[in-house]
Design an enzyme around this catalytic site. Structure first.
Site, mmCIF file in Angstrom:
data_model
loop_
_atom_site.group_PDB
_atom_site.id
_atom_site.type_symbol
_atom_site.label_atom_id
_atom_site.label_comp_id
_atom_site.label_asym_id
_atom_site.label_seq_id
_atom_site.Cartn_x
_atom_site.Cartn_y
_atom_site.Cartn_z
ATOM 1 N N HIS A 321 0.811 -1.215 0.000
ATOM 2 C CA HIS A 321 0.000 0.000 0.000
ATOM 3 C C HIS A 321 0.841 1.260 0.000
ATOM 4 O O HIS A 321 0.425 2.286 -0.533
ATOM 5 C CB HIS A 321 -0.939 0.030 1.213
ATOM 6 C CG HIS A 321 -2.124 -0.849 1.063
ATOM 7 N ND1 HIS A 321 -2.125 -2.184 1.368
ATOM 8 C CD2 HIS A 321 -3.378 -0.583 0.612
ATOM 9 C CE1 HIS A 321 -3.321 -2.698 1.123
ATOM 10 N NE2 HIS A 321 -4.104 -1.745 0.667
ATOM 11 N N GLY A 322 1.985 1.198 0.631
ATOM 12 C CA GLY A 322 2.791 2.414 0.647
ATOM 13 C C GLY A 322 4.121 2.206 1.337
ATOM 14 O O GLY A 322 4.273 1.311 2.172
#
Lengths: 468, 382
Positions: A321-322
């Site tokens: 996701h990041g």
């Protein structure tokens, strides 16, 4: 370009759909490819080159895997392809994170930080790299035939409805549809409705909740009410934003004759984290299960190894996701909860009853705690938020009354949660096509007009999952 | 019925998309701007600069945008009593700036930094024998709380003004508290406009008078050469409140009207005969002895703060306030100008600071400012 923009609604979508249906069926993959490349390069033309490179390399690797007779050779091409994909993802997504973390460590011991270049994160890279990896693995496992031609494969990788924010598609689910798919009034109409639902979820609901969530998370020391109102708003915003995008993607797919997999199934009524991950971002969790958890051994190597595999899978999922420690913590949180549920023997298969209310409430609270980490810029801003949630910053009720756009935003917050809890019930009601259905359809169309009018007056609002 | 629904769905959707396409196409001639010539190259295209400009321009210029914007603005205001981000709608047409509500808890780090800035500037001015007088302007939210409706300041934010004032006084900074004079204005004379962030001429005049009285109370005299200045008022004119811009009523402004306020701009002029002790003679040229610095509360001449100060203080006040920069950057620039010799050294600096800026982070970079010599920081009248 995002779906909820005037550029897309006023220009891209009508022109693309017209071009698609005017083109002869044998040229429709070309139209999809050109349209998708145009859609992607609207952001940056230079990164289209990376997308094309990834497409070429994966197509080449898949052909090599397919034609190689020896297993060892097939495996080498698979490893080459996967390593190439992960290297691309690693460099563009995690280079800055790695250097920043290294510099932080070096500075803490009095050393000199490294000063290197800044790497731009190409949009959608997490999605198309995962799709490419799943394609190679499926070809290797012989779960799917390789793409019949480069054009179909390129169109699959670049397919614009899902290119920048999913669902994470697998070629084996779409390969038949590339060669043969139906176009009918039924499908197109279904696609239109799906698109409108997603569009309204995003523009009408999610964008209305954003000011509340942004305001709450901007507070340095939020009060108890600030924190809970903020997390309720963000929880709803994230759901409507992301599921709205998925609905739009699925809707456009239907308009083009494709049927994509579903990505959300009322996740906030889950009675366990195990069940939550069968209802939230279904395409990603299925990908992680099939291409990471199971290859790691799944639950086949004893209890301890199962828990480790769950943790690793979710940490990787968090990092996907990041590039931030908050996502690592979020992954650890969910991985830990999954392991705990496994230990407790929670299966999450039972049918819903009134007794489900308590576990559903607990699950929702656990998910919300995770969303705090997901949303926070860093862990040092997540901690004061947690402190606010447990009342360490006070219970001042006046903290909520000066919120931006208070009345309309709070009205929308109430509506959003009513939809979240009531829609699972409504979806079970099998209404035959009657006058009621016509009225309902007209209501959706009018809501679409209202949502488009909102586009005229609001500023650019990307999807939250755009950043992944 | 099933077929009707499907045909209706597809037909309506197609027509709607076609309609929006027509609107978009009609907007195309308005999109391109000559200053984009620099982006019409490979770099501009490759890095997406041109396309992002196009999107932003389309958003601004879309045909029918103003009509739709005013419809939404009117509906939001009429049904929900809300405006765009930036305004908080109170009762009876009172509008407040969202900035004044700030955070639930004040930003302590910013507060301490800003206090340090004030002390630093005071020290620099003191070393040049310049008196500093701070006029701390209370937020409209604080002065007119009864019209807020259900909106409220948090308890911590309510304490801000008193905390700031006390912190300044503790460090011997001359700070004028104008809360009481605002509250004690005569009935019918409001210190703030309904539809604007700023004070009315009455509020500005009351503040100028309060400053004069405070100086006289402390110093027994006004420590600069004085002359007589006459005050008059210009013709009444309509006020375009800055907060009203956040409620885009547009074509519907007559259906759901906002308060139409009026004001007259004060005009100050020097009397031909001056009988004040210490008055300047015709041939004296000492530059401006008093300089005003601050924000739009002073910079915008319509409110008349500089004119009122000139009138009540009896000296031509040089206005170096700037709008849109906060209070610290103009003060930094003023001090730099004095140190560089660009303006004559005044006897006093009046610094108007709205309280909300004290808990906001500033972009001021004042590391280069250094006091020429060290002096004790006491309230100075000379």
């Amino acid at each position: 370009m995002v779906f909820s923009s005037l550029t897309f609604i006023a220009f891209f979508l009508p022109v693309f759909l017209a071009s698609y249906y005017i083109a002869a069926p044998r040229y429709r993959s070309v139209v999809i490819l050109i349209g998708s490349y145009l859609f992607y390069s609207w952001w940056r033309l230079d990164f289209l080159g990376l997308l094309i490179l990834v497409t070429f390399v994966n197509y080449w690797a898949s052909r090599k895997i397919h034609v190689s007779a020896e297993t060892i050779l097939r495996k080498r091409f698979l490893i080459f392809g996967v390593v190439f994909n992960l290297s691309v993802l690693g460099y563009y997504k995690y280079f800055n994170f790695g250097i920043d973390s290294f510099n932080h460590l070096i500075l803490s011991i009095g050393g000199q930080p490294l000063l290197l270049w800044n790497v731009i994160l190409p949009i959608g890279i997490s999605f198309y790299i995962f799709q490419a990896i799943s394609y190679l693995v499926d070809v290797y496992r012989k779960d799917a035939p390789p793409a019949a031609n480069f054009l179909d494969f390129a169109a699959f990788i670049a397919l614009f409805p899902q290119l920048i924010a999913g669902p994470v598609l697998r070629y084996k689910d779409l390969s038949d549809q590339f060669s043969q798919r139906t176009h009918s009034l039924d499908k197109f109409s279904e696609g239109v409705v799906r698109f409108i639902i997603g569009f309204c979820k995003k523009v009408v609901i999610a964008d209305s909740l954003a000011p509340i969530a942004d305001f709450a998370f901007a507070q340095t020391d939020p009060s108890f009410l600030d924190a809970w109102i903020g997390i309720f708003a963000y929880t709803a915003q994230l759901y409507f934003d992301f599921s709205g995008y998925s609905d739009m993607a699925i809707g456009i797919g239907l308009m083009l004759g494709f049927r994509f997999i579903e990505n959300f199934n009322h996740p906030y009524i889950s009675r366990s984290i195990t069940e939550f991950w069968r209802r939230w971002h279904i395409s990603l969790s299925a990908w992680l299960r099939d291409y990471l958890y199971i290859p790691l051994g799944g639950n086949r190597r004893g209890a301890i190894r199962t828990y480790i595999n769950l943790l690793l899978t979710m940490v990787f999922g968090g990092l996907w996701h990041g590039a931030n420690w908050t996502f690592v913590c979020w992954g650890l949180w969910h991985g830990g909860l999954l392991a705990l549920e496994r230990l407790m023997g929670v299966k999450g298969n039972a049918s819903w009853s009134l007794r489900s209310l308590v576990p559903a409430t607990v699950t929702l609270l656990l998910v919300m705690v995770g969303w705090v980490m997901f949303r926070a810029e860093n862990m040092s801003s997540a901690i004061p938020f947690f402190q606010g949630m447990v009342g360490f910053n006070g219970f001042d009720t006046t903290g909520m009354t000066y919120w931006p756009g208070a009345t309309s935003s709070f009205a929308m917050l109430f509506i959003a949660w009513a939809i979240i809890f009531l829609s699972p019930l409504v979806s079970r009601i099998n209404v035959r096509f009657t006058f009621f259905c016509l009225v309902r359809r007209i209501s959706w169309l009018l809501l679409f007009v209202i949502a488009i009018s909102k586009l005229f007056v609001q500023s650019y609002s990307p999807f939250l999952y755009f950043q992944f | 019925m099933d077929s009707i629904t499907k045909y209706l769905t597809v037909g309506f959707f197609s027509l709607l998309l076609f309609f929006v396409l027509v609107l978009g196409t009609a907007t195309v001639p308005r999109l391109f701007q000559s200053e984009w010539a620099d982006e019409l190259n490979w770099n501009g295209l490759a890095k997406g600069k041109l396309t992002s400009k196009l999107e932003a321009r389309l958003q601004e210029q879309m045909v029918f945008k103003e009509g739709i914007r005013s419809l939404w603005g009117t509906l939001n205001y009429w049904l929900f009593k809300t405006g765009q981000s930036g305004v908080v709608v109170g009762q009876e047409g009172w509008l407040y700036s969202q900035e004044e509500f700030g955070m639930y808890k004040p930003n302590l780090s910013a507060f301490n930094d800003n206090l340090e800035r004030i002390f630093k500037y005071r020290d620099i001015l003191s070393s040049l024998d310049i008196s500093l007088y701070v006029v701390l302007i209370p937020s409209k939210v604080r002065v007119v709380p009864e019209k807020l409706g259900y909106h409220q300041l948090s308890t911590d934010m309510l304490a801000t003004y008193e905390v700031v004032k006390q912190a300044l006084i503790d460090k011997s900074v001359f700070a004028v508290d104008v809360r009481d004079v605002f509250q004690n204005l005569e009935t019918g004379r409001a210190p703030y406009f309904k539809t604007d962030t700023h004070w009315t001429q009455e509020g500005a005049y009351a503040s100028a008078l309060a400053l004069r009285n405070s100086i006289l109370e402390t110093c027994r005299t006004l420590p600069w050469s004085r002359a007589k200045f006459e005050l008059s008022h210009g013709p009444q004119m309509a006020l375009n409140g800055d907060l009203a811009k956040f409620i885009p009523l547009g074509y519907f402004k007559d259906i759901v009207p906002l308060e139409k306020e009026r004001m007259s701009v004060p005009i100050v002029s020097k009397s031909e005969a001056s009988t004040e002790k210490g008055a300047m003679s015709l041939f004296d040229d000492q530059g401006n002895e008093v300089v005003l610095v601050g924000t739009s509360y002073s910079a915008i001449e319509d409110w008349g703060f500089a004119a009122f100060l000139t009138h009540v203080l009896g000296t031509d006040v040089l206005n170096m306030a700037e709008a849109g920069q906060g209070p610290f950057l103009p003060a930094q620039k003023l001090i730099a100008s004095i140190l560089d010799g660009q303006i004559a050294v005044p006897k006093a600096v009046i610094w108007e600071i709205p309280e909300r800026y004290m808990v906001m982070e500033q972009e001021s970079d004042d590391l280069d400012l250094v006091a020429p010599k060290q002096l004790a920081g006491e309230i100075s009248c000379f």
